[in-house]
Enzyme design. Structure first.
Site, PDB file in Angstrom:
ATOM      1  N   THR A  89       0.835  -1.196   0.000  1.00  0.00           N
ATOM      2  CA  THR A  89       0.000   0.000   0.000  1.00  0.00           C
ATOM      3  C   THR A  89       0.878   1.257   0.000  1.00  0.00           C
ATOM      4  O   THR A  89       0.594   2.227  -0.703  1.00  0.00           O
ATOM      5  CB  THR A  89      -0.928  -0.036   1.236  1.00  0.00           C
ATOM      6  N   ARG A 111       5.299  -7.225  -7.291  1.00  0.00           N
ATOM      7  CA  ARG A 111       5.267  -8.654  -7.616  1.00  0.00           C
ATOM      8  C   ARG A 111       3.876  -9.083  -8.057  1.00  0.00           C
ATOM      9  O   ARG A 111       2.872  -8.538  -7.611  1.00  0.00           O
ATOM     10  CB  ARG A 111       5.663  -9.460  -6.370  1.00  0.00           C
ATOM     11  N   PHE A 374       8.595  -9.373   2.732  1.00  0.00           N
ATOM     12  CA  PHE A 374       8.980  -9.698   4.118  1.00  0.00           C
ATOM     13  C   PHE A 374       9.585  -8.478   4.839  1.00  0.00           C
ATOM     14  O   PHE A 374       9.686  -7.392   4.281  1.00  0.00           O
ATOM     15  CB  PHE A 374       9.963 -10.863   4.137  1.00  0.00           C
ATOM     16  N   PHE A 463      -2.863   4.402  10.886  1.00  0.00           N
ATOM     17  CA  PHE A 463      -4.125   3.675  11.044  1.00  0.00           C
ATOM     18  C   PHE A 463      -5.116   4.607  11.750  1.00  0.00           C
ATOM     19  O   PHE A 463      -4.716   5.537  12.450  1.00  0.00           O
ATOM     20  CB  PHE A 463      -3.930   2.415  11.894  1.00  0.00           C
ATOM     21  N   TRP A 492      -3.610   5.280   2.544  1.00  0.00           N
ATOM     22  CA  TRP A 492      -4.718   4.324   2.530  1.00  0.00           C
ATOM     23  C   TRP A 492      -6.058   5.060   2.470  1.00  0.00           C
ATOM     24  O   TRP A 492      -6.936   4.690   1.700  1.00  0.00           O
ATOM     25  CB  TRP A 492      -4.647   3.430   3.780  1.00  0.00           C
TER      26      TRP A 492
END
Lengths: 639, 639
Positions: A89, A111, A374, A463, A492
């Site tokens: 994101t 990817r 990762f 968030f 976001w």
């Protein structure tokens, strides 16, 4: 390279933020042909796959060979919770900001997700909220068929291995040789080029007519003599099929009892996927395929895909995969979706070719933002030490994604588990826990990035429940611990507009030259290279090799693969090997259970613990919720 | 519908005729976008896949709903030698003649070949000589990914079956139910639509909150209770992998000993491929998928894909496959390449949808030529009794391909074997053997065609060694035995020009109305339907059902599938079940070893002998000869 004249899309921003698929569906993408033209791809360099995706020819690299590369940025993350902290994101939000808001030439390179898990647990991998690749159905399903081509190529090699062992086991030397080198109409046994290459490797002089070989030469040529116990080449399938994790094959009556234990991996776990991600041309792809080691013969010598005879066939099956796939973000900026090797047993990066093509297209004032799978201790380390080593590309900056949630976990917060509601520590302000995480995991990951000599910008992925005090604490701490800068980012909820501060800071970081360097030299021994990563990046006191690992290292070194870089197969849930150890663990010895090799891709991968290479389906996979309207073709419940 | 304004390609005709790939490569195809425009496909109805192939939207059917269909022609063949007698080549040669020479609107509709065998035995399936679909690499490799999508869908269902059995076996009733119907945020157990449909089938009233179900209802809903021994749904792979013919699955430690014998088929053997070939819309595709029977539960009731919960997920994976793939012939006329179900266990026909779209595009003065796999006793019979029954399309004529070679074999000539030189009987004039074949196999196949009330034109596919007397004898005999006409055709060497006589005769045959009728009514019992085909088409005295076959017929009839049409799984090398019996055998009883069902596709398939559903690789597969030039991407040795 001049600035692109590009039409940015203007998604309608709603509060509360709708579901990812609703956002994707509400914003019609531009015709991909138009986007290609906007970013300077010539019509002859474009192969459309419908209206929303296209493959781009590698001819771009030749045509723009004289153009200076753009700035090369990698997005990595701190050690995540099992819920993920928003690297994809952030990658997409950042390019939307750089492009649609700062009007820079910019490409995201991401990817291609495995299709298998898509039908297990709901959720796509195209970013989220107002920072997405669109249309997400196209992104998550089939794309242009690259994974399917890899599956076909992988399984042709697997089938060829077992068929060859069967034919060798059931035929006398003469019959086998005569079938492998049949007489042509002129009565000559003319070997094909790939067979002649096997002669070369055996040190037998090439002959015009294989009839000239003596019986011993014929036998050596004909018998690969594969030691079945050493075969590392598994079949693959792009489906979560746990019952294929362990199988026995050859039980059909015509296989005459030549059974063998084998297994399937998920398709993106194929070494061919790692090869696609690391290759630099079709010729290089063929070269890497030829070097794939599928196991050893009974005398301990490596047996390659070229010995089996399939190098060119696999290249034919994969010939279209080398061209990167063009898609777009929610704000109409270009994205390459290309390659998606597993991050646990492979290097987890998008392709070198996509990055290279994008770096030419954006030009020297432009940006290419690529994502490393990762946590940074794995993804970023492999990006630098493996991907940049093979590509020769010089990275300009690291964006390190951090969240208040993950940092609280590292500061001693309770366990975070998928499918369980978050504990109050995570939904209410808690500065002490947060500070603990900043001083441990965040600090260590920043230090790690700095070891490569590249500036690191911490992106605090905001968030809804984060407080201002919390967000500001992370920024302050990140700067104290050596980040070039730290910025709060809210892409976001706001798309590129929410990431413009991050984008501006990044532009600044990339303006001055840096001192990029690898962590280790290739001429160190395999053991020294592994130990260097364990000490420097993970904070271990050292490594402990199992007997099996020692033996494998000895074998690979003897076989001539000691100069390869290292691709650690370690959990991403801790800097250590123990997923329960959060923060920045110290005082531990990293145990190396086993060591494997992807010689074609070009790395040795030490196994730290067990790595699942085939996901399963739970009791209630998301397919129960999927619907498709047969008239509008609108899909629901999948993402 | 007016005549198309179409640019025909003019390949250079060389003597001797070069290799198929050389011919294909010497004739650059038109841009597929241009061809689409020429044949009246609107830009909005076209999705390009590169420059040489495209998918065509089913919207054509709606837009041209009022246009009268063109003439519908099926190409079938006499009982062939193992070398094949040129049905594909005749199909393509015929449309090149109708189009480029007689200037009719014409489409060929052919099957997509399986990619697996392409890497085993050299040779493509795109016709041959100067009657080909081009470019042949695109035709034979990946195409637009339809087979890959089928593979993914097939294997998702397979994985879901085994995962479900595992979860049922390892969980108590309560745990299983609670996982299948979890509480939402409002505390309600809301079932998804596919779960409600299972309630419907169980005769349980739909509920808003599954909490309202009593324990017995919960148990019945949650437990599919699949009898593992009855599972007929195999995994598939598009690779010739003989070691997957018989496998044991579930040997991984996490599967806790829940092992099972299973197998892989080649991808085109998937029932989903048969479904794609028979479906008439995306809605119908979904409906057929929902009906797939994967086995029985322990009480003998059929378990469907809908019970497993994957209907919509499989439809999502296959949503793009319903659109036919547009390519072109060597002379620039349009071809649909769409679906390719196995001819041995399925019906071996290209898709109904391609035929339907093509019939609208050519209009009522135009022609659609479609090919039926295997000999006419199988391919043509299934074309009429299965494909035309489901499509509702009315065929106008049969072209029956015959060769002097095959007819000599039927007249008592020595065995013809692949890979062995032909005996002199086949390379020198031999009228007595030829006459014997004409009076047996050719006669019977013509009579069979006439039983359906459709005119049959025999196309004598000319080979270089055929003499004029031989060719003329076949023509004379074919007319005597009831063919509407018989014509010598030399399209392999001359392209469409070599097939214009055939094309003219075909036009004449289709000008008068015919009396098409099915061979059997669906309300006959399964046994009666099988016996009708055996007697009327094969010339058997009757059938003999094994005990297993009797029991399966009883089960399928009890389960409500007795009204389905029959898809015989029989060798194509003889009209009888014995491949060595040539000509038109009589006085035999057809043995039915077993009976299976493809309920989603919509047919019952009796097994006459063993049918291989997974080819293998021989000692020296063609991959040893394959090369690809990494710069020009030119492929050699594959075809």
């Amino acid at each position: 390279m001049s600035t692109w004249n590009i039409e940015y899309l203007k998604p309608e921003f709603l509060t509360p933020v709708p579901s990812d698929i609703a956002i994707s569906r509400n914003q019609p993408p531009k015709n991909i042909e138009k986007l290609a033209e906007e970013v300077g791809i010539l019509p002859d360099e474009l192969d459309l796959y419908g209206r929303k995706k296209a493959k781009v020819s590698l001819d771009v690299l030749k045509r723009l060979g004289d153009v200076k590369n753009g700035k090369y940025v990698v997005v990595a993350g701190i050690t995540p919770t099992p819920l993920g902290e928003g690297k994809s994101t952030t990658t997409i939000g950042l390019v939307q900001a750089l492009g649609a808001h700062l009007h820079k030439n910019v490409f995201a390179c991401v990817r291609q997700p495995s299709q298998g898990p898509t039908f297990g647990i709901k959720g796509g991998a195209a970013g989220g909220g107002y920072a997405q690749v669109i249309p997400m159905e196209e992104f998550n399903l089939h794309l242009t068929g690259d994974i399917h081509a890899i599956t076909a190529a992988n399984n042709l090699l697997a089938a060829a291995i077992d068929a060859r062992m069967f034919h060798e086991a059931t035929q006398a030397d003469d019959a086998l040789f005569n079938r492998l080198c049949p007489k042509n109409k002129q009565g000559m046994r003319v070997m094909s080029e790939i067979q002649l290459r096997r002669l070369d490797r055996l040190g037998i002089k090439r002959v015009e007519d294989a009839e000239a070989l003596d019986p011993e030469q014929r036998r050596r040529f004909s018998r690969l003599d594969i030691d079945a116990d050493t075969i590392t080449w598994n079949r693959v399938i792009d489906t979560n099929d746990r019952f294929l994790r362990g199988i026995e094959i050859g039980l059909g009556p015509n296989e005459k009892g030549h059974t063998r234990k084998a297994k399937f991996d998920i398709a993106v776990g194929s070494e061919l996927m790692a090869i696609l991600a690391l290759t630099t041309s079709l010729a290089d792809l063929r070269e890497r395929i030829s070097k794939i080691v599928i196991g050893s013969d009974k005398s301990g010598q490596p047996v390659t895909a070229d010995d089996v005879g399939v190098t060119e066939a696999l290249t034919v099956l994969m010939k279209d995969t080398v061209r990167p796939n063009l898609m777009q973000t929610l704000e109409g900026t270009p994205v390459f979706v290309h390659a998606g090797p597993f991050a646990n047993i492979a290097h987890g990066q998008s392709s070198i070719l996509a990055d290279k093509v994008a770096l030419k297209l954006v030009g020297d004032d432009g940006f290419v933002v690529t994502e490393a799978g990762f946590g940074a201790d794995i993804g970023m380390e492999k990006f630098f030490n493996i991907k940049c080593r093979y590509s020769g590309l010089h990275p300009s900056a690291v964006v390190l994604v951090a969240t208040v949630r993950a940092l609280k976990m590292h500061g001693g917060g309770p366990a975070v588990t998928a499918g369980t509601p978050l504990k109050p520590e995570y939904t209410q302000e808690n500065l002490p826990l947060l500070e603990g995480g900043c001083d441990s995991n965040l600090r260590k990951q920043i230090e790690n990035a700095n070891k490569f000599g590249v500036p690191v910008i911490v992106s605090v992925n905001q968030f809804a429940s984060d407080t201002e005090a919390e967000l500001n604490l992370v920024v302050k701490k990140a700067r104290e611990h050596g980040a070039f800068d730290a910025v709060i980012s809210n892409h976001w909820a706001q798309g590129g507009a929410g990431a413009t501060d991050l984008a501006k800071s990044l532009v600044k970081a990339t303006e001055k030259p840096n001192n990029f360097k690898f962590l280790y030299k290739l001429d160190l021994s395999l053991e020294e290279k592994i130990a260097t990563i364990a000490r420097e990046i993970y904070g271990a006191d050292g490594i402990e090799l199992s007997d099996l690992a020692k033996q494998k290292i000895e074998t690979y070194t003897k076989q001539g693969f000691g100069q390869l870089p290292i691709c650690m197969a370690k959990t991403q849930l801790s800097l250590s090997h123990d997923p329960s150890k959060k923060g920045a663990p110290t005082g531990f010895i990293l145990p190396i259970r086993d060591v494997s090799a992807s010689v074609g891709a070009g790395f040795i991968f030490p196994l730290v613990g067990d790595m699942t290479t085939m996901p399963g389906l739970n009791t209630r996979p998301c397919f129960f919720d999927i619907t498709i309207d047969p008239v509008t073709e609108v899909i629901d419940g999948l993402f």
